[in-house]
Design a protein around this motif. Structure first.
Motif: not given
Length: 764
Positions: A170-191
């Motif tokens: 989760v990217f927490n923007f501590t000043g503006t108070q946004f929280k953005i949850p993300v995921e990065v996944r690897l597959q055979d020929d792509y991310v």
């Protein structure tokens, strides 16, 4: 005439409660994630041991640090047969290594080039950040949109954890108070990068858009190697790496699937984006980004060197709110621009970055990779040619109207009986592989919208249309009826503008202005449109039609609707159009769409009048046939009508180069008959004036394309200025010379303003 969307300022405010209390992204079991990935892709990813220290409960938030990540601190978190994924726990930046050759794609600026970066201030931190966003203070009517990056906002990482094929954070923007949850996944020929919309948190500020890992693969200009950005403008366009490419801060930014008329849009002549794709090539390295989920709420953002620093980069810009005009007077003459309180939300916003082999790193390789995705995951299949001659598409115009002294005047273009004679005449000249699209058959012709059935009696009525279709079928010629369900100016079908019209965000019924007579025609609510089109299918079937050619609407335009009776966001409208196209195909057998958005590809058999050039932005260098490389051999397509070309010979050669099939728009009436028509006002449609040249051109089309109708395009390149070579499966080449002088390289000779065909490296 193609429908040109007209944007209107808003007339009344719509107030909706701000979403509050969205829960923070919680840790998901690794087994569940692994099972979900296998279900989605069918390809396992090597599972690496997850140290206990990576659990959400045990790992504290990590504050952002300005500067490049320390590459010695990266660790491997996932591997596939072809790729290896590394991550930095402190910044959530990652890099992907291609095992075979050791090439590396970074989510941050290339460290070798960073010392030369001269940009300072906020944008220096933006370039270093894994995520940047734009926001506004909705509580202040005079607030302006601002850009902030996670690095600039002194952000922190929360809940960092590895997964069986990547990591979550989760990217927490501590000043503006946004929280953005993300995921990065690897597959055979792509991310793949994923944003989880329902779990985004906002404080007092409102999120407008965000860019996740915007500099993935970004590179600076290098005079020793070729580099460019690919944007899906028109047929495709390249922004080449150059020194000081855009010192005026010019950048490319356009909505995927076109603008949304429910909100404010600047009127431009730019081609709408039909494909959720972008690409980047730098020397032997290349990638193609494909937005596979949530793309209806995205833009393609491309920044050439000089726009924001020395790097050339291209990314998806995910939209969460769009500007609209809040009027403060009844006549909507005064007011201010602001943004909706609720944000657009989809379950996941996914971008796949396919990492290309060094020998396939150009725009052809990008197109091939995207085509492979469509075949594997969208079930596109090779076309089945009717014969070894290419199809010729004939748009027959039944009638239109023009302004009269007291009332509109009916202009008869082609009766159904005359259509039979037209087809007889064309086939008698040796053209057998025809497809007919009959337009302007409804009451009062082409410019009358709503209540399409029955067929106007003045051109033959239902009985006449049935007879024409029966005759066409006896000659093995399919007939499609052209239909526009987007507008209604007749009040038929039970349509009431106040109740059934498309409404913008503040509730104003939207209209389209006909430029010939300045008549304002109501745009129809998309869900009303979908329901009506489905109800009409029985009428098309009764006439014996082989399908519908949807123009100026279904499959082409994607607009939200704030009519409370048919309320629908872009996602809803997209799904409803897909359902209409599927039911049409299931009921009648086939579907044609004008210049279709790619969400329609699953059901579309043919794309008519597909864009074959680009929008001529000052920093875009050239047009390439990216779209046509993707489609050829899978879906048929045409370019502009041959008898409406602006540059007759060059446009003919362009069709040959792009593998597009010939198309004409015809009437039986003399060309002067349609002068002054509201929509079909073209002055050169008498088929008798075009038969001889059509036959001549048709032979050339067959020479170039007849034996490759089911073949994929596997190569395209520039041999010399204005000399292009297209290569098909099996090795056939088509070389087009647009110059007014003969082209010769010592081995081949191509006449001026002409083309030759042959095998790879040989002249036929």
């Amino acid at each position: 005439m193609r429908l040109k969307q007209v944007w209107y300022r808003s007339a009344a405010a719509l107030t909706v409660a701000l979403i509050a209390g969205i829960v923070l992204l919680q840790q998901q079991g690794a087994a569940w994630l692994y099972a979900a990935d296998q279900k989605e892709t069918g390809k396992p990813v090597t599972t690496l041991a997850v140290p206990p220290s990576t659990s959400v409960a045990q790992q504290p938030a990590v504050a952002a640090k300005s500067g490049l990540p320390d590459e010695t601190a990266f660790r491997v978190v996932a591997e596939s047969p072809a790729l290896k994924l590394w991550v930095d726990d402190k910044t959530a930046h990652f890099k992907v290594e291609q095992k075979q050759n050791g090439q590396v794609w970074r989510s941050y600026p290339n460290p070798e080039q960073w010392p030369k970066e001269t940009i300072t201030g906020t944008w220096r931190n933006n370039l270093l950040s894994p995520i940047m966003l734009e926001y506004i203070d909705a509580s202040n009517s005079k607030s302006q949109a601002k850009t902030i990056s996670w690095t600039e906002d002194k952000g922190a990482l929360e809940g960092f954890q590895t997964t069986p094929n990547g990591f979550k954070v989760v990217f927490n923007f501590t000043g503006t108070q946004f929280k953005i949850p993300v995921e990065v996944r690897l597959q055979d020929d792509y991310v793949e990068t994923v944003i989880f919309d329902p779990e985004i948190k906002e404080g007092k500020l409102s999120l407008l858009n965000l860019k996740l890992y915007p500099l993935l693969g970004a590179e600076a200009y290098n005079e020793k190697q070729e580099g460019y950005l690919l944007v899906p403008d028109g047929s495709g366009a390249l922004i080449r790496f150059k020194p000081n490419q855009a010192n005026d801060k010019s950048f490319y930014r356009a909505s995927v699937y076109g603008p949304d008329t429910a909100f404010f849009n600047e009127t431009t002549a730019r081609n709408p984006l039909r494909i959720p794709v972008f690409g980047l090539k730098s020397g032997a390295q290349g990638l193609v980004g494909v937005m596979v989920s949530g793309e209806e709420y995205s833009k393609v953002f491309a920044a050439p060197n000089g726009a924001y620093g020395q790097y050339n980069w291209v990314t998806a810009e995910w939209q969460y709110r769009i500007k609209f005009f809040q009027n403060t007077s009844k006549k909507a003459e005064t007011g201010f621009f602001t943004y909706s309180k609720d944000r657009f939300t989809v379950p996941e916003r996914k971008t796949r970055y396919y990492l290309l082999d060094s020998v396939k790193s150009d725009y052809v390789g990008m197109a091939e990779k995207f085509r492979s995705y469509l075949v594997k995951e969208k079930n596109l299949k090779p076309v089945q040619p009717k014969s070894n001659e290419v199809p010729l598409y004939i748009d027959i115009i039944g009638a239109d109207i023009k302004k009269g002294l007291l009332w509109d005047k009916y202009l008869k273009g082609t009766t159904t009986a005359e259509a039979i004679e037209m087809v007889k005449s064309i086939t008698a000249r040796g053209i057998k592989n025809l497809t007919v699209q009959y337009a302007g058959w409804q009451q009062d012709g082409y410019s009358s919208y709503g209540g399409l059935f029955p067929v106007d009696s003045r051109i033959g009525g239902n009985a006449g249309m049935q007879q024409f279709i029966q005759y066409a079928h006896s000659e093995q010629i399919p007939v499609f009826l052209t239909a526009n369900y987007t507008l209604n100016n007749t009040g038929k079908d039970g349509f009431w503008p106040t109740f059934d019209g498309l409404r913008d965000f503040v509730g104003k019924v939207l209209e389209f202005e006909n430029y010939a007579n300045h008549e304002m025609t109501t745009q129809v609510s998309p869900l009303f449109t979908s329901s009506l089109a489905q109800e009409d299918l029985k009428n098309y079937k009764a006439l014996g039609a082989d399908g519908i050619y949807y123009n100026e609407g279904i499959g082409q335009y994607l607009n939200s609707d704030y009519n409370n009776s048919y309320r629908a966001n872009r996602s809803d409208v997209l799904k409803s159009q897909q359902a209409v196209l599927k039911q049409t195909k299931d009921t009648l057998g086939a579907v044609h769409v004008e210049n279709a958005n790619f969400y329609a590809l699953n059901e579309v058999n043919h794309i008519h009048r597909l864009a074959d050039t680009y929008s001529y932005d000052i920093f875009v260098d050239e047009s390439v046939p990216f779209t046509q490389i993707v489609l050829h051999g899978l879906i048929t397509y045409t370019s502009e009508w041959s008898n409406l070309r602006e540059q007759y010979r060059s446009d003919f050669l362009r069709s040959i180069e792009l593998g597009a099939y010939p198309a004409y728009v015809f009437t039986s009436a003399p060309s002067s008959t349609m002068k002054g028509a509201y929509s079909i006002w073209y002055y050169s449609m008498d088929y008798r004036q075009w038969e001889a040249s059509a036959v001549k051109e048709y032979k050339r089309f067959n020479e170039a394309l007849g034996d490759v109708q089911d073949k994929l395009i596997i190569g395209h390149r520039t041999l010399a200025p204005n000399v292009k070579e297209t290569t098909y499966e099996g090795g056939k080449t088509v070389i087009v010379n647009y110059n007014e002088q003969e082209f010769s390289d010592g081995q081949i000779r191509v006449p001026a303003q002409d083309f030759i065909v042959g095998k790879k490296g040989t002249q036929q």
